[in-house]
Design a protein around this motif. Structure first.
Motif, mmCIF file in Angstrom:
data_model
loop_
_atom_site.group_PDB
_atom_site.id
_atom_site.type_symbol
_atom_site.label_atom_id
_atom_site.label_comp_id
_atom_site.label_asym_id
_atom_site.label_seq_id
_atom_site.Cartn_x
_atom_site.Cartn_y
_atom_site.Cartn_z
ATOM 1 N N UNK A 204 6.806 8.673 9.107
ATOM 2 C CA UNK A 204 7.706 7.748 8.416
ATOM 3 C C UNK A 204 7.421 6.304 8.849
ATOM 4 N N UNK A 205 7.259 6.099 10.165
ATOM 5 C CA UNK A 205 6.948 4.752 10.637
ATOM 6 C C UNK A 205 5.611 4.269 10.076
ATOM 7 N N UNK A 206 4.634 5.167 10.024
ATOM 8 C CA UNK A 206 3.312 4.774 9.541
ATOM 9 C C UNK A 206 3.379 4.348 8.072
ATOM 10 N N UNK A 207 4.132 5.097 7.277
ATOM 11 C CA UNK A 207 4.238 4.744 5.863
ATOM 12 C C UNK A 207 4.958 3.411 5.711
ATOM 13 N N UNK A 208 6.047 3.228 6.485
ATOM 14 C CA UNK A 208 6.803 1.974 6.393
ATOM 15 C C UNK A 208 5.937 0.791 6.793
ATOM 16 N N UNK A 209 5.235 0.917 7.904
ATOM 17 C CA UNK A 209 4.350 -0.169 8.347
ATOM 18 C C UNK A 209 3.265 -0.403 7.305
ATOM 19 N N UNK A 210 2.724 0.694 6.784
ATOM 20 C CA UNK A 210 1.642 0.572 5.813
ATOM 21 C C UNK A 210 2.057 -0.185 4.563
ATOM 22 N N UNK A 211 3.257 0.131 4.063
ATOM 23 C CA UNK A 211 3.698 -0.519 2.825
ATOM 24 C C UNK A 211 3.746 -2.038 3.000
ATOM 25 N N UNK A 212 4.062 -2.491 4.211
ATOM 26 C CA UNK A 212 4.144 -3.938 4.437
ATOM 27 C C UNK A 212 2.806 -4.500 4.927
ATOM 28 N N UNK A 213 2.277 -3.890 5.990
ATOM 29 C CA UNK A 213 1.122 -4.497 6.672
ATOM 30 C C UNK A 213 -0.153 -4.434 5.839
ATOM 31 N N UNK A 214 -0.271 -3.450 4.945
ATOM 32 C CA UNK A 214 -1.521 -3.327 4.193
ATOM 33 C C UNK A 214 -1.690 -4.407 3.127
ATOM 34 N N UNK A 215 -0.668 -5.274 3.001
ATOM 35 C CA UNK A 215 -0.865 -6.431 2.141
ATOM 36 C C UNK A 215 -1.806 -7.433 2.803
ATOM 37 N N UNK A 216 -2.026 -7.273 4.095
ATOM 38 C CA UNK A 216 -2.926 -8.176 4.817
ATOM 39 C C UNK A 216 -4.197 -7.426 5.179
ATOM 40 N N UNK A 217 -5.218 -8.180 5.615
ATOM 41 C CA UNK A 217 -6.445 -7.547 6.088
ATOM 42 C C UNK A 217 -6.906 -8.266 7.353
ATOM 43 N N UNK A 218 -7.897 -7.673 7.993
ATOM 44 C CA UNK A 218 -8.581 -8.332 9.110
ATOM 45 C C UNK A 218 -7.653 -8.739 10.226
ATOM 46 N N UNK A 219 -7.812 -9.999 10.661
ATOM 47 C CA UNK A 219 -7.070 -10.488 11.813
ATOM 48 C C UNK A 219 -5.562 -10.437 11.565
ATOM 49 N N UNK A 220 -5.132 -10.781 10.364
ATOM 50 C CA UNK A 220 -3.702 -10.761 10.066
ATOM 51 C C UNK A 220 -3.149 -9.341 10.206
ATOM 52 N N UNK A 221 -3.923 -8.347 9.765
ATOM 53 C CA UNK A 221 -3.482 -6.948 9.900
ATOM 54 C C UNK A 221 -3.325 -6.585 11.377
ATOM 55 N N UNK A 222 -4.268 -7.053 12.197
ATOM 56 C CA UNK A 222 -4.184 -6.764 13.633
ATOM 57 C C UNK A 222 -2.897 -7.341 14.219
ATOM 58 N N UNK A 223 -2.596 -8.589 13.867
ATOM 59 C CA UNK A 223 -1.431 -9.252 14.452
ATOM 60 C C UNK A 223 -0.139 -8.624 13.917
ATOM 61 N N UNK A 224 -0.114 -8.320 12.623
ATOM 62 C CA UNK A 224 1.108 -7.738 12.052
ATOM 63 C C UNK A 224 1.409 -6.382 12.694
ATOM 64 N N UNK A 225 0.381 -5.536 12.826
ATOM 65 C CA UNK A 225 0.631 -4.233 13.449
ATOM 66 C C UNK A 225 1.060 -4.411 14.907
ATOM 67 N N UNK A 226 0.456 -5.387 15.579
ATOM 68 C CA UNK A 226 0.835 -5.631 16.967
ATOM 69 C C UNK A 226 2.300 -6.059 17.053
ATOM 70 N N UNK A 227 2.717 -6.927 16.125
ATOM 71 C CA UNK A 227 4.090 -7.428 16.150
ATOM 72 C C UNK A 227 5.093 -6.305 15.859
ATOM 73 N N UNK A 228 4.787 -5.458 14.893
ATOM 74 C CA UNK A 228 5.682 -4.337 14.600
ATOM 75 C C UNK A 228 5.805 -3.430 15.826
ATOM 76 N N UNK A 229 4.668 -3.143 16.458
ATOM 77 C CA UNK A 229 4.705 -2.263 17.627
ATOM 78 C C UNK A 229 5.491 -2.920 18.759
ATOM 79 N N UNK A 230 5.346 -4.232 18.884
ATOM 80 C CA UNK A 230 6.071 -4.946 19.935
ATOM 81 C C UNK A 230 7.586 -4.851 19.675
ATOM 82 N N UNK A 231 7.974 -4.982 18.411
ATOM 83 C CA UNK A 231 9.395 -4.860 18.072
ATOM 84 C C UNK A 231 9.893 -3.453 18.421
ATOM 85 N N UNK A 232 9.061 -2.462 18.155
ATOM 86 C CA UNK A 232 9.435 -1.076 18.485
ATOM 87 C C UNK A 232 9.598 -0.910 19.993
ATOM 88 N N UNK A 233 8.643 -1.485 20.736
ATOM 89 C CA UNK A 233 8.695 -1.416 22.201
ATOM 90 C C UNK A 233 9.982 -2.067 22.714
#
Lengths: 321, 244, 293
Positions: A98-127
């Motif tokens: 469920x988390x992967x799909x939710x992150x994917x729906x938002x983060x996959x609008x970006x690519x490359x470096x932006x995708x790296x930072x967005x996924x990092x930020x989501x994970x940081x919020x989870x942490x």
């Protein structure tokens, strides 16, 4: 006929690997017995990570979120609600999905470096959320599952996950399951499209593929496998804590996969095994053992970007998936 | 019957009109060449048709359906296939793997891709597509290591394997040798037995040899349209080319 | 205390945080703007600045003012040299390829942090402020050093702004940012510019570390928070805009200060982190940046 030969080689290699891992438990001393069980679970996490990074070419810096979602999804439901461990495992894996799909729906609008930072930020919020809900998770200190919670009956058989033999073979079963899923996926038409997206997304789209759907699929499967590894981790080793959601657990699978070989099926296991023992040995001699994580990352990027299995494939065995 | 029709199709980039009010109509089975000086808007026009670039205004109708809002991959599924001007094969994959991507797409046009696909059938069709462009014996070579002309042929094989109804070829003979060009023209004639072809081409010999009709573009608009003979005789066209 | 004094305290704390954050984030923003790379080790340069400040001030234990002066000159110089080395040994060899560079700077983060752990140890150590006086408000006393820190950070921001917009180096930098190839063709020594910009970014972080260390002890893990906050600031402010970066630093710094006084700081961070992820997805040029061309 060539194809058939490649098929035989591929299954031979991987079934051989599984046989070796099975036989290993009879010769390993206790200490390494536990270590290898842990490595098999972490290698499954790395395989999940590799599905996204290695085969689809999307570099995530936030996979700890999925591993920890599996860990907490299984662990908390067992700790607080005495859920059956098998159900806990399924629940944890589903939470990660469920988390992967939710992150994917938002983060996959970006690519490359932006995708790296967005996924990092989501994970940081989870942490941070695992710290914020300290009264439930006990934050960094974490929770330990009671021995009773890890004993269960399944189809008339009794299991005790604290038992080393059971634990090893459960870890192996998880790893084998992950390995077969990865192997079949990457050699399937869907896997072919994933690789195509990694190589040239625009061209893939012009061949009639909706690249975004395939990326979402890859991220979902990757998150699911990572979460299954997390759920298995808490069941087999009884402990859950915020550390597993921290940024370090997003960087470790990157390191394992880079070392073993990005976009190879056996690479994640090789990388996890080597790094585990390298860190283990270093921590015996110095407290700042994480310096090897940094040093290995830099050296890999500079001098060995294909990793071990990737280099072997390029030199000797192009047939290797 | 109209096979493909654009009406008042326009696209501007930052105020500059690359394509302006183009009404283009193709009949099924024809080979249509689009010619015109550099910057005339030819590539933008076919990019609009294939969906790589969204239009600023206007519409596109394909086989009776309005496809203006369809995504590029949806247009591929309907049979509109684009081959790239700048070769864009998957350089790290083998020729066979490159073409297999097209073949499995054509085989799963109207069903989910995860349902079983007969791998022997895929292999057969891959071989057939590569054979048609003369690369049948080189299926296991890595695409990036091919000579430029052969990469262009692979590009065409990938397009063919998609079983197109409309095949768009964007400067396919650029960088090919004399002999390769002759072979290529023969190939296009065979392809045109099953597909309509939209061809952007600078080489006038190729255009004259292949095209049923020619459309001339200049400054983003259609300047003239007609049979090769009519176009050769058209003063305006002469002027556009000579003036350039 | 009433709400009013509380709010004043929060505002003061927020202002200090904002100024220091602006300096740190400016460094990250410069490096991203000119070199198009994301430096994940940026927080470690901040940490190095603080730890070096402890070391340099401890050389002059009887003279806190001169010790601090030594730190404010010495720490950035050492950090700048480390950055130049990192650029020459790692980043340049990767040809600044964005994804590989991120992975390499993650490695750099661990190397620097763990090297400090080896040499300096796991303890948090205090640094005495160069001057000690308190500003007395009717409700509470406030450390005078914090005002000094604000002033020093403001001077740094002004100097950076002047450097980028008014000097020849600033012009060369902006030319390189605008178009690396063309700049090279016009004889701009791009390699040198990159090394200088990377060092400059690191030195700004180190200076922020020196400024903060009398208020917050030096510790080898102190780099993570400023790194994340700088990311947040640079993304919200717009990846290309120095003005946006500074504006965002004030908004984030002050609201972080206020929210942290009244609510849970963890909750504040969760909200900020999620907000940043969404900004990066839906407004990639930042909240204050223009629409993409």
């Amino acid at each position: 006929m060539r194809l058939r030969l490649a098929d035989r080689r591929i299954w031979g290699l991987h079934l051989g690997l599984i046989a070796v891992l099975f036989l290993l438990q009879f010769v390993l001393p206790d200490y390494h017995h536990t270590n290898v069980a842990r490595i098999l679970v972490l290698a499954t996490y790395a395989m999940g990570y590799n599905l996204l990074v290695g085969y689809t070419g999307l570099l995530s810096l936030g996979h700890a979120m999925f591993f920890a979602a599996g860990l907490y999804g299984a662990g908390l439901s067992i700790y607080y609600f005495d859920l059956h461990p098998v159900l806990g495992f399924l629940l944890g894996s589903a939470a990660a999905l469920v988390f992967a799909i939710a992150v994917g729906l938002i983060a996959l609008r970006t690519t490359g470096v932006a995708f790296m930072i967005v996924t990092m930020m989501f994970a940081q919020a989870f942490y941070l959320a695992t710290l914020y809900f300290n009264s439930i998770t006990r934050g960094d200190e974490g929770l330990v599952l009671a021995p009773e919670a890890r004993r269960f009956a399944f189809f008339g058989l009794d299991f005790d996950l604290a038992e080393p033999v059971t634990r090893y073979n459960m870890a192996l079963a998880l790893f084998v399951g992950g390995l077969i899923v990865c192997l079949m996926l990457v050699r399937s038409p869907v896997g072919r499209v994933m690789v195509a997206i990694r190589e040239n997304e625009e061209r893939t789209r012009m061949l009639g593929y909706n690249a975004r759907d395939y990326k979402l699929l890859a991220l979902s499967l990757s998150g699911l496998l990572s979460g299954a590894a997390g759920a298995a981790y808490v069941l087999l080793f009884a402990y859950m804590g915020s550390t597993f959601a921290g940024i370090q657990y997003s960087i470790l699978p990157l390191l394992w996969v880079l070392l073993g070989g990005v976009g190879t099926v056996v690479g994640p296991l090789i990388g996890t095994l080597l790094m585990f023992y390298l860190i283990d040995k270093t921590s015996e001699v110095m407290s700042s053992y994480l310096i090897v994580v940094g040093a290995v990352l830099v050296l890999l990027v500079l001098f060995f970007p294909k990793g071990i299995a990737g280099t072997l494939r390029a030199r000797y065995a192009r047939w290797m998936p | 019957m109209t096979f493909l029709a654009t009406s008042a199709l326009s696209r501007s980039f930052g105020g500059l009109a690359a394509v302006a009010n183009v009404d283009l109509a193709l009949v099924p089975g024809e080979i249509r060449a689009i010619i015109g000086p550099n910057g005339a808007g030819k590539t933008t026009l076919v990019s609009l048709i294939s969906g790589r670039v969204p239009p600023s205004s206007g519409s596109i109708v394909f086989e009776g359906d309005d496809i203006t809002d369809l995504k590029p991959w949806e247009r591929v599924l309907r049979g509109i296939v684009y081959t790239f001007q700048i070769t864009s094969v998957f350089r790290n994959l083998t020729l066979g793997e490159n073409v297999a991507l097209s073949v499995q797409r054509a085989l799963t046009r109207d069903r989910p891709i995860w349902r079983h696909i007969d791998s022997d059938l895929v292999a057969e069709e891959v071989k057939a597509a590569l054979d048609r462009v003369g690369l049948g014996l080189r299926a296991d070579e890595v695409a990036g290591e091919l000579a430029y002309g052969h990469q262009r042929l692979l590009e065409v094989a990938m397009g063919l394997a998609l079983k197109p109804k409309l095949l768009i070829l964007d400067e396919p003979t650029q960088g090919l040798s004399e002999q390769e060009i002759a072979d290529f023209c023969a190939l296009v004639r065979i392809i045109s037995l099953d597909a309509t072809i939209l061809l952007i081409e600078h080489n006038m010999d190729v255009v004259m040899a292949l095209a049923d009709r020619i459309t001339v573009m200049n400054n983003g608009t259609l300047l003239a349209e007609g049979t090769p003979d009519e176009i050769m005789a058209n003063a305006e066209v002469q002027c556009a080319y000579l003036g350039n | 205390m009433d709400l009013g004094p509380h709010l004043l305290l929060a505002l003061l704390e927020g202002t200090v945080a904002a100024f220091v954050l602006a300096v740190t984030a400016l460094g990250l923003s410069l490096v991203f703007g000119v070199m198009r790379i994301v430096n994940v080790a940026h927080g470690e340069f901040f940490m190095l600045g603080a730890v070096l400040a402890w070391f340099l001030t401890s050389l002059l234990p009887e003279m806190p003012f001169w010790g601090f002066m030594l730190a404010i000159v010495g720490a950035p110089l050492v950090v700048g040299m480390i950055a130049v080395m990192a650029d020459a040994l790692v980043l340049r060899r990767l040809n600044y390829e964005p994804e590989a560079t991120i992975v390499a700077t993650i490695g750099l983060l661990y190397i620097l942090q763990q090297a400090v752990l080896t040499i300096y140890g796991p303890d948090a150590r205090p640094v005495v402020a160069p001057i000690s006086f308190r500003v007395q408000f009717p409700w509470f006393g406030y450390s005078g050093y914090k005002f000094i820190a604000i002033g020093a950070a403001a001077l740094l921001l002004l100097a950076a702004w002047y450097g980028v917009t008014r000097t020849k180096f600033g012009l060369i930098m902006r030319a390189t940012q605008f178009d690396r190839e063309t700049a090279q063709a016009f004889g701009v020594p791009v390699k040198l510019v990159y090394a200088a910009v990377f060092a400059l970014g690191a030195m700004l972080a180190a200076l922020a570390g020196v400024l903060i260390v009398p208020l917050q002890q030096a510790h080898y893990l102190m780099g993570l928070d400023p790194l994340l906050l700088s990311f947040i600031v640079v993304i919200i402010g717009g990846l290309d805009s120095l003005k946006g970066t500074i504006l965002a630093a004030f908004i984030i710094g002050i609201s972080d200060g206020i929210i942290s006084v009244f609510f849970s700081p963890t909750l504040a961070k969760i909200i900020a982190t999620l907000a940043v992820a969404l900004v990066l997805v839906f407004r990639p040029n930042g909240l204050f940046g223009g629409r993409s061309r």
